[in-house]
Design a protein around this motif. Structure first.
Motif, mmCIF file in Angstrom:
data_model
loop_
_atom_site.group_PDB
_atom_site.id
_atom_site.type_symbol
_atom_site.label_atom_id
_atom_site.label_comp_id
_atom_site.label_asym_id
_atom_site.label_seq_id
_atom_site.Cartn_x
_atom_site.Cartn_y
_atom_site.Cartn_z
ATOM 1 N N PHE A 99 -1.973 2.872 8.294
ATOM 2 C CA PHE A 99 -1.635 3.186 6.910
ATOM 3 C C PHE A 99 -2.582 4.232 6.321
ATOM 4 N N THR A 110 -3.678 3.762 0.425
ATOM 5 C CA THR A 110 -2.559 3.227 1.205
ATOM 6 C C THR A 110 -3.016 2.107 2.115
ATOM 7 N N ARG A 126 1.183 4.263 -2.839
ATOM 8 C CA ARG A 126 1.037 5.672 -2.429
ATOM 9 C C ARG A 126 2.203 6.519 -2.926
ATOM 10 N N ASP A 127 3.423 6.056 -2.689
ATOM 11 C CA ASP A 127 4.603 6.843 -3.061
ATOM 12 C C ASP A 127 4.742 6.979 -4.574
ATOM 13 N N GLY A 179 -1.148 7.638 4.667
ATOM 14 C CA GLY A 179 -1.493 8.132 3.342
ATOM 15 C C GLY A 179 -2.031 9.549 3.374
ATOM 16 N N GLY A 196 0.808 -1.209 0.000
ATOM 17 C CA GLY A 196 0.000 0.000 0.000
ATOM 18 C C GLY A 196 0.845 1.264 0.000
ATOM 19 N N GLY A 197 1.892 1.280 0.826
ATOM 20 C CA GLY A 197 2.772 2.446 0.882
ATOM 21 C C GLY A 197 3.540 2.650 -0.406
#
Length: 213
Positions: free
Chosen positions: A103, A128, A50-51, A107, A46-47
């Protein structure tokens, strides 16, 4: 949010999601390196999404602490499963809910730091929160929780809206975070305990005159 808070939440969040991925891998009888793959995907997926969307450096590449937290949580969970009594499904639900909530906040905060508006930040929080679990469920050949009508993405949304409401009232950051996490966790765990579902297409009962004889 200060850098220290952000980093601590991130390290904690990947640990909780790594535990949930390991628990599901155990339940699906995945063994060996496959458990590590599933758990790491849950913790970092998920991260990473996001990034990429925000055009930021990938968080676990920039700071290896996230990988250390992920692998430590995986090893700790494997040892716990091997040497402790059988686990209730509530362990999985709880750790997944906490990971989801953390998370979600990560986000939101990262999007706000990046200059996005609140509506984009809330959407980024949901992205995220749910994508790691979505990848985990697909790899484990489960219907993803977010697709089943469970209070999952909607718990993220409620947590994000709670954060936005507290933020607009100039409540200190730490209480915005705590409030959002509590709302997300309570809704997610409560949905499993009381069977709450989100059914957008549920039809109302037909009126007597509309019923087929």
């Amino acid at each position: 949010m200060t850098t220290e808070y952000f980093h601590f939440l991130g390290v904690l969040g990947v640990a909780f999601f790594a535990v949930s991925g390991t628990l599901l891998g155990h339940e699906k009888k995945i063994n060996g390196f496959g458990v590590v793959v599933v758990a790491a995907m849950t913790a970092l997926g998920g991260g990473t999404v996001r990034d990429v969307l925000l055009g930021e450096p990938i968080f676990w590449i920039s700071s290896p602490d996230y990988l250390l937290s992920t692998y430590s949580a995986i090893i700790g969970t494997i040892l716990f499963i091997r040497y402790m009594p059988p686990l209730s499904n509530y362990y999985f639900i709880f750790v997944d809910a906490v990971g989801l909530a953390i998370f979600n906040i990560m986000g939101i905060e990262k999007a706000l730091i990046n200059g996005s508006g609140m509506i984009v930040a809330i959407t980024m929080g949901m992205t995220t929160g749910i994508f790691g679990g979505l990848m985990r469920d697909v790899v484990c050949r489960e219907i993803p929780l977010v697709m089943q009508g469970d209070v999952y993405a909607s718990a993220c949304l409620a947590g994000g809206l709670s954060y936005a409401a507290l933020f607009s009232l100039d409540i200190p950051y730490v209480w915005c975070i705590v409030g959002s996490i509590l709302v997300t966790v309570l809704l997610r765990v409560g949905s499993e305990h009381w069977g709450w579902r989100v059914n957008l297409f549920k039809k109302r009962n037909a009126a007597p005159s509309e019923k087929v004889p």
